[in-house]
Design an enzyme around this catalytic site. Sequence first.
Site: not given
Ligand code: UT7
Length: 329
Positions: A112, A253, A283
């Site tokens: 990125c 970004h 992204n």
């Molecule tokens: O450009 C390259 C660099 N990449 C990034 O900068 C990405 C950085 N990370 C992020 O943007 C975020 O961490 C994500 C968008 C990937 C995820 O968001 P989050 O708020 O960190 O969610 P999480 O991984 O903590 O997941 C929270 C909950 C989980 O369920 P439980 O364990 O709380 O029951 C996940 O299983 O949301 C669930 N979950 C989803 N639910 C619906 C994870 N992905 C999804 C989804 N739809 N797509």
Amino acid sequence: MRAIITGIGHYVPDNILTNQELEKMVDTNDEWIVSRTGIKERRILGKDKGTSYMAVKAAEMVLEQTNTAADELDLILVATSTPDMLIPATAAFVQKKLNATNCWGFDINAACCGFVYALATASQFIETGKHNKIMVIGVDKMSAIINYKDRNTCIIFGDGGGAALLESSNEDELGVEDYIFRLDGSGANLLNVQAGGSLFPASHETVDKKMHYIFQDGKKIFKYAVTAMSDVSIKIMEKNRLTGKDIKLLIPHQANLRIIDAVAKKMGLTRDKVMINIEKYGNTTAGTIPIAMSEAYQKNMMSKGDWIIISSFGAGFTSGSLLLKWALD
Ligand code: UT7
């Protein structure tokens, strides 16, 4: 000699993949995606075209905008993590398509941070007086490395790219002023595509294990991204004795709206000083910054002499910020 941006353009595919369509593909929903990422839709290039197709479209827009002939280019830099092929460089396909007959070129893989690294690299060739016109492209076809059964990644990424023409100028104040870049290889296992390179060449096993798809540990990356992007962005302001008040626009970004908001807040910037278009494209990796810059230019969000900060974070981990004084009216 100063390196100034004299033209900026972008290309995104017509085909839109909405959150509602993703709801039918994986266990997710529009509300979750919008509230956690800010993304509503992303663009998908389709199977028959590679990354260079988008790079060429963006570069052609810039050549036309600046009234530049392709054979005037001295160098083509293509920042991408999704090259058309492993060999040769995507820059070679772009050179051929543009018919840029007097240049050399190569690819830069900094995920990125690719575009911002490429811009700084290009600025060196200009500032030393070696070159006058460099096409700097940031572009990715992320759909080529996405597992559309993995909700952790398929909701985030999209395809697209942009290009900037960097030229030499005698105007002392304008153009690339400074940059701060970092590389932290300790993050390599948290965001990667493992197979298809020399460590894990393509095999039935790598395909069966889905090792050609992008993997990310979103939670860990999120925290690191906020810290790293804020750090380099604040440092570049301090180093150049600027505060949030002096900055006209932050072009960050576009990985997650919550990351962008956190970084802007730490920099002392209000939302109106931040270019955001993540809702439309998701992204696009090396594509996000030149696409955002091009749209900001189209919307007249920058005037000649304005301080602009570009800031990014990506796989590696890479991070970086670049300060420039906008040179276009
Ligand atoms: O450009 C390259 C660099 N990449 C990034 O900068 C990405 C950085 N990370 C992020 O943007 C975020 O961490 C994500 C968008 C990937 C995820 O968001 P989050 O708020 O960190 O969610 P999480 O991984 O903590 O997941 C929270 C909950 C989980 O369920 P439980 O364990 O709380 O029951 C996940 O299983 O949301 C669930 N979950 C989803 N639910 C619906 C994870 N992905 C999804 C989804 N739809 N797509």
